[in-house]
Design a protein around this motif. Structure first.
Motif, mmCIF file in Angstrom:
data_model
loop_
_atom_site.group_PDB
_atom_site.id
_atom_site.type_symbol
_atom_site.label_atom_id
_atom_site.label_comp_id
_atom_site.label_asym_id
_atom_site.label_seq_id
_atom_site.Cartn_x
_atom_site.Cartn_y
_atom_site.Cartn_z
ATOM 1 N N THR A 330 68.578 9.326 -87.416
ATOM 2 C CA THR A 330 68.517 7.745 -87.402
ATOM 3 C C THR A 330 69.882 7.400 -87.839
ATOM 4 O O THR A 330 70.693 7.930 -88.604
ATOM 5 N N PRO A 331 70.270 5.958 -87.300
ATOM 6 C CA PRO A 331 71.576 5.576 -87.651
ATOM 7 C C PRO A 331 71.881 5.248 -89.074
ATOM 8 O O PRO A 331 72.759 6.012 -89.726
ATOM 9 N N PRO A 332 70.922 5.043 -89.989
ATOM 10 C CA PRO A 332 71.112 5.220 -91.373
ATOM 11 C C PRO A 332 71.416 6.498 -92.142
ATOM 12 O O PRO A 332 72.287 6.632 -92.717
ATOM 13 N N ARG A 333 70.914 7.433 -91.468
ATOM 14 C CA ARG A 333 70.899 8.817 -92.104
ATOM 15 C C ARG A 333 72.210 9.197 -91.723
ATOM 16 O O ARG A 333 73.025 9.944 -92.209
ATOM 17 N N ALA A 334 72.515 8.984 -90.240
ATOM 18 C CA ALA A 334 74.050 9.338 -90.112
ATOM 19 C C ALA A 334 74.965 8.949 -90.716
ATOM 20 O O ALA A 334 76.231 9.648 -90.881
ATOM 21 N N VAL A 335 75.142 7.630 -90.958
ATOM 22 C CA VAL A 335 75.867 6.795 -91.699
ATOM 23 C C VAL A 335 76.065 7.552 -93.289
ATOM 24 O O VAL A 335 77.284 7.774 -93.681
ATOM 25 N N ALA A 336 74.893 7.662 -93.697
ATOM 26 C CA ALA A 336 74.859 8.343 -95.035
ATOM 27 C C ALA A 336 75.425 9.719 -95.021
ATOM 28 O O ALA A 336 75.995 9.989 -95.949
ATOM 29 N N ALA A 337 75.069 10.388 -94.110
ATOM 30 C CA ALA A 337 75.550 12.038 -93.987
ATOM 31 C C ALA A 337 77.205 11.645 -93.862
ATOM 32 O O ALA A 337 77.784 12.544 -94.376
ATOM 33 N N GLY A 338 77.600 10.946 -92.982
ATOM 34 C CA GLY A 338 79.033 10.881 -92.703
ATOM 35 C C GLY A 338 79.900 10.398 -93.746
ATOM 36 O O GLY A 338 80.837 10.975 -94.385
ATOM 37 N N LEU A 339 79.555 9.411 -94.692
ATOM 38 C CA LEU A 339 80.059 8.900 -95.720
ATOM 39 C C LEU A 339 79.932 9.820 -96.910
ATOM 40 O O LEU A 339 80.926 9.959 -97.664
ATOM 41 N N THR A 340 78.890 10.556 -96.904
ATOM 42 C CA THR A 340 78.851 11.494 -98.311
ATOM 43 C C THR A 340 79.696 12.932 -97.771
ATOM 44 O O THR A 340 80.496 13.228 -98.657
ATOM 45 N N LEU A 341 80.020 13.244 -96.552
ATOM 46 C CA LEU A 341 80.919 14.280 -96.149
ATOM 47 C C LEU A 341 82.279 13.760 -96.264
ATOM 48 O O LEU A 341 83.137 14.477 -96.967
ATOM 49 N N LEU A 342 82.620 12.512 -95.949
ATOM 50 C CA LEU A 342 83.931 11.817 -96.500
ATOM 51 C C LEU A 342 84.155 11.943 -97.892
ATOM 52 O O LEU A 342 85.273 12.593 -98.406
ATOM 53 N N ALA A 343 83.197 11.714 -98.785
ATOM 54 C CA ALA A 343 83.277 11.488 -100.184
ATOM 55 C C ALA A 343 83.548 13.131 -100.650
ATOM 56 O O ALA A 343 84.512 13.629 -101.512
ATOM 57 N N CYS A 344 82.876 13.925 -100.131
ATOM 58 C CA CYS A 344 82.996 15.341 -100.666
ATOM 59 C C CYS A 344 84.333 15.952 -100.315
ATOM 60 O O CYS A 344 84.762 16.498 -101.042
ATOM 61 N N GLY A 345 84.834 15.545 -99.007
ATOM 62 C CA GLY A 345 86.292 15.861 -98.596
ATOM 63 C C GLY A 345 87.242 15.401 -99.689
ATOM 64 O O GLY A 345 88.043 15.964 -99.940
ATOM 65 N N LEU A 346 87.384 14.063 -99.938
ATOM 66 C CA LEU A 346 88.018 13.430 -100.927
ATOM 67 C C LEU A 346 88.104 14.321 -102.441
ATOM 68 O O LEU A 346 89.111 14.522 -102.883
ATOM 69 N N ALA A 347 86.582 14.599 -102.826
ATOM 70 C CA ALA A 347 86.615 15.311 -103.972
ATOM 71 C C ALA A 347 87.113 16.666 -103.928
ATOM 72 O O ALA A 347 87.847 17.139 -104.849
ATOM 73 N N ALA A 348 86.820 17.351 -102.594
ATOM 74 C CA ALA A 348 87.523 18.824 -102.622
ATOM 75 C C ALA A 348 89.118 18.668 -102.722
ATOM 76 O O ALA A 348 89.655 19.523 -103.291
ATOM 77 N N ILE A 349 89.769 17.624 -102.022
ATOM 78 C CA ILE A 349 91.068 17.949 -102.227
ATOM 79 C C ILE A 349 91.799 17.626 -103.561
ATOM 80 O O ILE A 349 92.520 18.056 -104.220
ATOM 81 N N ALA A 350 90.905 16.663 -104.209
ATOM 82 C CA ALA A 350 91.140 16.143 -105.704
ATOM 83 C C ALA A 350 90.969 17.556 -106.593
ATOM 84 O O ALA A 350 91.615 17.741 -107.512
ATOM 85 N N LEU A 351 89.814 18.402 -106.321
ATOM 86 C CA LEU A 351 89.369 19.272 -107.369
ATOM 87 C C LEU A 351 89.874 20.773 -106.995
ATOM 88 O O LEU A 351 90.268 21.465 -107.826
ATOM 89 N N LEU A 352 90.151 20.831 -105.784
ATOM 90 C CA LEU A 352 90.244 22.396 -105.206
ATOM 91 C C LEU A 352 91.846 22.230 -104.753
ATOM 92 O O LEU A 352 92.332 23.454 -104.798
ATOM 93 N N GLY A 353 92.492 21.082 -104.654
ATOM 94 C CA GLY A 353 93.768 21.368 -104.470
ATOM 95 C C GLY A 353 95.001 20.889 -105.345
ATOM 96 O O GLY A 353 96.200 21.035 -105.212
ATOM 97 N N ARG A 354 94.350 20.478 -106.440
ATOM 98 C CA ARG A 354 95.321 20.137 -107.735
ATOM 99 C C ARG A 354 96.184 21.304 -108.011
ATOM 100 O O ARG A 354 97.328 21.022 -108.833
ATOM 101 N N ASP A 355 95.582 22.742 -107.979
ATOM 102 C CA ASP A 355 96.634 23.695 -108.469
ATOM 103 C C ASP A 355 97.459 24.096 -107.443
ATOM 104 O O ASP A 355 98.097 25.123 -107.377
#
Length: 508
Positions: A330-355
């Protein structure tokens, strides 16, 4: 309504329009890899480099809807030609700038031209193709926009590897010249004689308000949040936006119909669009600095290493894989899934790429790209289904405006967090002015204290990325909830019948 006649040169017209679209979108990101060059050669501070990037997007954000109304009233071809001319003149001015103030002014001029181009390009495409070919033409138009995001850092890096920083703007001149000739010769004129009169005062008020607020955000960390210039800019920005809202309520043909925001679907989709642009714009601004200042990559290498995010969006959109996946949600779930993936990507860059590990950064970029590809179609569909059909053009323009605003706020807010964190983390004894940028701090610290300064900058970048991730995640959940609540309250089809309540689609 009669369909446009199939012109034999329609695909050539599409190519011309897409080329102009490409350089406008490309210039949103091409300057990111030039931040070190601007800092060293123009003596630009962190705030000035943020303004050099943000002024372009803010000019587009403030004028995009008004430009669409201007094109509908006076002719889309005329406005497209004016946009190409202004974009070319602004690009020349940016290339020849000798100080940060000139560059910021030229970038704002480019943004004005870009707003005229973006407001007319899709309208021309729709008028050129019939209903059978429109989906294919629009798909190509949107794919080129995503490609511009990916190519900006790469092309910027290639040019900076061989030429001075002004070359990133000179490449626009032949495109603008070619576009002027091709549009004048090939593109048919079209306009809507019933189009609303442009709300020029509304455009001025909204632009002044947004500039004031973002200026306060940029200046706050350096000048102080209680400093007179910060408070004055913030208060003026809020006052202009309040005046804009009051003015829009009074006039017959407003720049922005505020009744759109009564619909939870519209509010949810618009907020989701702002968050996607916020995360992408702020992340690219921070990441390119990290790759160059901390990890020591050259401009081209840094540009190539930021491309996977946008390339993931292009790949998922062109293959249809993204639509097939989100079509099951459904559109709400698609938006929630997409923005969750976007947030996870930002966190991965911050945590996994800091070294300094690029595989961690790559994972984050791919996750961000997948999130954008997942959320964007659902948000676009929600916007178009939440407003009257006769207002679809304004709704689309508003989505583009807030997307540009989100990009600017991403650069401003996360850049402000970076500046504040960097200033508080510097070794004791350094002058306050050294916190303006990493090169200033390194020069003041000397070789002996270079490593602690670099570590402070890297730590501040990590904090900024994590704050962006949390903001996108929480905001995405709110946007999805708004969409879900609106879907649950959606009126039944019987309401559209003549004997039932007046449907929203039938409202004038």
């Amino acid at each position: 309504m009669p369909q446009p006649e199939r012109r034999p040169d329609r695909w050539l017209i599409l190519a011309v329009i897409c080329l102009a679209q490409l350089v406008v979108v490309l210039d949103n990101t091409i300057l990111n890899v030039a931040v070190p060059s601007l800092t060293e050669e123009l003596g630009a501070t962190t705030s000035q480099t943020q303004w050099a990037i943000g002024a372009y997007s803010l000019a587009q954000a403030g004028l995009l809807i008004a430009a669409g109304g201007l094109a509908d009233r006076y002719g889309r071809k005329k406005v497209q030609l004016l946009g190409l001319a202004l974009f070319g003149i602004g690009s020349l001015g940016a290339a020849l700038s000798t100080d940060p103030g000139q560059l910021i002014a030229a970038r704002a001029g480019m943004g004005v031209g870009g707003s005229l181009l973006l407001a007319t390009s899709l309208a021309i495409v729709v008028r050129t193709f019939d209903q059978d070919e429109q989906p294919k033409a629009i798909a190509a138009w949107t794919a080129v926009a995503s490609l511009g995001v990916a190519l900006g850092p790469v092309i910027g890096g290639l040019l900076l590897a061989h030429y001075w920083w002004g070359a990133v703007f000179l490449v626009n001149l032949p495109v603008a010249a070619l576009g002027l000739l091709a549009v004048a010769r090939l593109v048919p004129e079209s306009k809507d004689p019933r189009g609303d009169r442009p709300d020029l005062l509304g455009a001025v008020l909204s632009t002044a308000g947004l500039v004031g607020l973002v200026y306060a955000v940029i200046q706050g960390p350096g000048a102080g949040w209680s400093a007179p210039q910060t408070l004055l800019a913030g208060l003026l920005g809020a006052a202009f936006l309040l005046a804009f809202a009051l003015w829009e309520r009074r006039i017959e043909h407003p720049l922005l119909d505020l009744d759109f925001f009564r619909d939870a679907r519209f509010r949810g989709a618009v907020s989701g669009g702002v968050l996607v642009s916020f995360g992408m714009g702020g992340s690219l601004f921070l990441l390119t600095q990290y790759l160059q200042f901390v990890l020591g990559y050259g401009p081209l290498s840094a540009g190539l290493r930021t491309a996977p995010m946008a390339l993931t969006v292009v790949a998922l959109n062109l293959t249809g894989a993204g639509m097939r996946l989100t079509g099951r949600l459904t559109p709400p779930r698609a938006v929630a899934a997409g923005l969750t993936l976007l947030a996870c990507g930002l966190a991965a860059i911050a945590l996994l790429g800091r070294d300094g590990s690029y595989p961690g950064i790559l994972l984050g970029l791919v996750l961000m790209g997948a999130g954008v590809a997942c959320a964007q179609p659902a948000m676009a569909g929600a916007v178009m289904s939440s407003i009257p059909p006769e207002k679809a053009g304004i709704g689309s323009g508003l989505m583009g405006t807030l997307g540009e605003l989100g990009n600017s706020l991403g650069v401003a807010v996360l850049g402000a967090v970076l500046t504040a964190g960097f200033a508080s983390s510097l070794p004791a004894g350094l002058p306050e002015s050294s916190a303006r940028s990493l090169p200033d701090a390194l020069g003041a610290a000397g070789p002996a204290a270079a490593q602690p300064v670099r570590s402070a900058f890297a730590s501040s970048l990590t904090t900024s990325q994590m704050i962006g991730a949390v903001a996108v995640l929480l905001g995405g959940l709110v946007a999805a909830r708004l969409l879900g609540r609106a879907a649950a309250q959606r009126p039944v089809p019987a309401q559209r019948h003549a004997d039932g309540p007046v449907a929203r689609e039938g409202r004038a």
